[in-house]
Design a protein around this motif. Sequence first.
Motif, PDB file in Angstrom:
ATOM      1  N   ILE A   1       6.017  -8.030   8.107  1.00 53.01           N
ATOM      2  CA  ILE A   1       6.244  -7.007   9.131  1.00 53.01           C
ATOM      3  C   ILE A   1       5.624  -5.680   8.705  1.00 53.01           C
ATOM      4  O   ILE A   1       5.076  -4.943   9.515  1.00 53.01           O
ATOM      5  N   ALA A   2       5.669  -5.397   7.388  1.00 53.75           N
ATOM      6  CA  ALA A   2       5.172  -4.119   6.874  1.00 53.75           C
ATOM      7  C   ALA A   2       3.644  -4.046   6.833  1.00 53.75           C
ATOM      8  O   ALA A   2       3.077  -2.969   6.716  1.00 53.75           O
ATOM      9  N   PHE A   3       2.991  -5.208   6.942  1.00 48.49           N
ATOM     10  CA  PHE A   3       1.539  -5.250   6.760  1.00 48.49           C
ATOM     11  C   PHE A   3       0.789  -4.307   7.712  1.00 48.49           C
ATOM     12  O   PHE A   3      -0.098  -3.568   7.289  1.00 48.49           O
ATOM     13  N   GLY A   4       1.168  -4.309   8.987  1.00 47.90           N
ATOM     14  CA  GLY A   4       0.481  -3.480   9.989  1.00 47.90           C
ATOM     15  C   GLY A   4       0.590  -2.003   9.672  1.00 47.90           C
ATOM     16  O   GLY A   4      -0.430  -1.325   9.443  1.00 47.90           O
ATOM     17  N   PRO A   5       1.829  -1.470   9.626  1.00 55.94           N
ATOM     18  CA  PRO A   5       1.970  -0.037   9.341  1.00 55.94           C
ATOM     19  C   PRO A   5       1.329   0.368   8.007  1.00 55.94           C
ATOM     20  O   PRO A   5       0.736   1.438   7.906  1.00 55.94           O
ATOM     21  N   LYS A   6       1.408  -0.509   7.000  1.00 54.00           N
ATOM     22  CA  LYS A   6       0.817  -0.212   5.699  1.00 54.00           C
ATOM     23  C   LYS A   6      -0.703  -0.012   5.837  1.00 54.00           C
ATOM     24  O   LYS A   6      -1.281   0.906   5.284  1.00 54.00           O
ATOM     25  N   ASN A   7      -1.301  -0.895   6.611  1.00 54.76           N
ATOM     26  CA  ASN A   7      -2.734  -0.810   6.870  1.00 54.76           C
ATOM     27  C   ASN A   7      -3.135   0.485   7.548  1.00 54.76           C
ATOM     28  O   ASN A   7      -4.247   0.970   7.381  1.00 54.76           O
ATOM     29  N   PHE A   8      -2.216   1.019   8.348  1.00 52.50           N
ATOM     30  CA  PHE A   8      -2.511   2.252   9.058  1.00 52.50           C
ATOM     31  C   PHE A   8      -2.076   3.473   8.244  1.00 52.50           C
ATOM     32  O   PHE A   8      -2.022   4.580   8.760  1.00 52.50           O
ATOM     33  N   GLY A   9      -1.733   3.262   6.969  1.00 51.65           N
ATOM     34  CA  GLY A   9      -1.433   4.365   6.079  1.00 51.65           C
ATOM     35  C   GLY A   9      -0.084   5.024   6.294  1.00 51.65           C
ATOM     36  O   GLY A   9       0.113   6.194   5.958  1.00 51.65           O
ATOM     37  N   VAL A  10       0.860   4.298   6.860  1.00 54.95           N
ATOM     38  CA  VAL A  10       2.197   4.861   7.049  1.00 54.95           C
ATOM     39  C   VAL A  10       2.897   4.920   5.687  1.00 54.95           C
ATOM     40  O   VAL A  10       2.716   4.042   4.841  1.00 54.95           O
ATOM     41  N   GLU A  11       3.707   5.967   5.483  1.00 57.21           N
ATOM     42  CA  GLU A  11       4.388   6.135   4.188  1.00 57.21           C
ATOM     43  C   GLU A  11       5.438   5.049   3.959  1.00 57.21           C
ATOM     44  O   GLU A  11       6.060   4.563   4.898  1.00 57.21           O
ATOM     45  N   GLN A  12       5.637   4.757   2.665  1.00 53.13           N
ATOM     46  CA  GLN A  12       6.525   3.676   2.268  1.00 53.13           C
ATOM     47  C   GLN A  12       7.920   3.782   2.896  1.00 53.13           C
ATOM     48  O   GLN A  12       8.458   2.810   3.426  1.00 53.13           O
ATOM     49  N   GLU A  13       8.489   4.994   2.834  1.00 54.75           N
ATOM     50  CA  GLU A  13       9.847   5.181   3.346  1.00 54.75           C
ATOM     51  C   GLU A  13       9.917   4.902   4.844  1.00 54.75           C
ATOM     52  O   GLU A  13      10.836   4.245   5.329  1.00 54.75           O
ATOM     53  N   GLU A  14       8.926   5.438   5.528  1.00 58.05           N
ATOM     54  CA  GLU A  14       8.850   5.258   6.975  1.00 58.05           C
ATOM     55  C   GLU A  14       8.672   3.767   7.306  1.00 58.05           C
ATOM     56  O   GLU A  14       9.275   3.257   8.254  1.00 58.05           O
ATOM     57  N   ILE A  15       7.865   3.069   6.489  1.00 56.53           N
ATOM     58  CA  ILE A  15       7.669   1.631   6.723  1.00 56.53           C
ATOM     59  C   ILE A  15       9.011   0.903   6.660  1.00 56.53           C
ATOM     60  O   ILE A  15       9.336   0.103   7.522  1.00 56.53           O
ATOM     61  N   GLY A  16       9.810   1.246   5.640  1.00 53.61           N
ATOM     62  CA  GLY A  16      11.129   0.627   5.487  1.00 53.61           C
ATOM     63  C   GLY A  16      11.975   0.829   6.733  1.00 53.61           C
ATOM     64  O   GLY A  16      12.599  -0.120   7.238  1.00 53.61           O
ATOM     65  N   ARG A  17      11.979   2.054   7.238  1.00 54.99           N
ATOM     66  CA  ARG A  17      12.748   2.349   8.460  1.00 54.99           C
ATOM     67  C   ARG A  17      12.253   1.506   9.627  1.00 54.99           C
ATOM     68  O   ARG A  17      13.039   0.955  10.394  1.00 54.99           O
TER      69      ARG A  17
END
Lengths: 279, 286
Positions: B107-123
């Motif tokens: 699930i985190a793969f997409g936002p991570k690719n777009f450079g979203v911060e770790q904490e925000e990804i968790g949320r």
Amino acid sequence: MSGPLIEFQNVSFRYGEDQPWVLKNVNFTIGEGESIAIIGHNGSGKSTIAKLINGLLSPQAGKIFVDGMRVNEKNIWAVRKSVGMVFQNPDNQFVGTTVRDDIAFGLENRGIPREEMIRRIEECLTVVNMSDYVQHEPHRLSGGQKQRVAIAGVLAILPKVIILDEATSMLDPKGRSEIVDTVSALKNNRHMSFITITHDLNEIIHADRVIVMNDGELWLEATPRQLFTKKDELVQIGLNIPFVARLAEELTRVGVELEKHPLNHEELLEELWTYHSKM
Amino acid sequence: MDISFKNVSYTYQPNTPFEFTAIQDLSIDINSRSFVAIIGHTGSGKSTLIQHLNGLLHPTKGEITVGRFTLSANQKLKEMKELRRNVGVVFQYPEHQLFEETVAKDIAFGPKNFGVEQEEIGRRVDQAIKFVQLPEALLERSPFDLSGGQMRRASIAGVLAMNPQILVLDEPTAGLDPRGQEDMMEMFYKLHQEKQLTTILVTHSMEDALKYADKVIILNNGTKYMEGVPAELFLDKQALKKVQLDVPEVIEFLFEFERKFGVSLPYQKQSVSELATEIADRLKRS
């Protein structure tokens, strides 16, 4: 009198020793010429039943018989002569580069003489209304056409039963009705059994009998008409009843008395007419 | 985000013997926050159309605008990544695209690719699994250990975690059991409303189009065949039949009822039980 065509005796199955049971002590019989629908929620064990029938899987407990033979390693090839399978994904079941080659594949494997092969290919393609496509590449056909070629391919080996394992679920409405029409024509013209595994409630209406699976157990065996009176129970196990049956149930609830449980629009309108003229 | 297609054509493998024009001179408008159903037979151009929405395909002719982004035949979009962050596409059988070791990572793969911060990804992961109704306990499991329905939900959560403003759904309920289908559509409708998304649903189900869509676009042979409000458009049985589509079952039944009893019951999004009451009343009155 001969015995049933297919028999499950106390069959249990799981994919591995640490896996949950997919089928739990399942018993049923299917007679020659009978048309059966198997329904159930995702993961209820429907498709496992199909794979057990032709020995793609073998049960940990219980016995399965097809056409008088126990399904086991020794009989597997004989069993598969009696059982034709059509799977869900039309793209995953072709080997030939033309429609003709593809149907010939199954026949060649069984060592059918050339003259006989030619005759059967022609006949089976005519039955599914695909004889204009003999030289076509299977991959360039529409979904409904592909599934009809797949049906022709299994018909050619003259099985006693055809299992359609969600064979319409990837098709568009036109492709679906092509398959439903093809199968109902076959039911009328050939003495064969059909097992239709489906989520489409409108496809089970034509079955002689419906087997409902729930969590690996045989939950109910009934005619479609009997089945559709059990809406609340069916919803509980992840299924539903068709529009006509739902409307009939709601009509009864508001005091419109219907004599039998209608299966299609015509029957429901006829019932309403009778009710209306009695008033 | 408003979407507009102006005279768009797309040709596969141009100037080869395999040249094939999948959509031709297509003009459509989709308003921001609307729910649009796209209907048409296999080969009508639906999939080609939706692949333009996030720039996977580039029009051969014409121009497409998605919010502030423009895709046109002769110009390359510089902000492609930005466009794709805004347009989430759930392809057919999306569970085939799962690949990570755990559900959470997938699930985190997409936002991570777009450079979203770790904490925000968790949320976002937490929020996404709540929306698709997956139990939190599954997050650390391999996506391949899930049931078919759960895999479908996990892959959809991956699209939602990118916080798209436009959600494109290509037959999202195919292969699910009846209750799974209903739950899934209700989930998308809730998302559509709560997140104020623009939702584009490609479907074969006239029932779902009737129930959820503000507007229906029917494609045939790569062109727009009909467009309108579903409850009105679906009354034109003749026109639908010409492109081998059926009217939704409830409307068909009301037609037959009228023919048999000479009483017209207009379709007004009644539920089955409301319809039963109406029929009972009419029969008692006449």
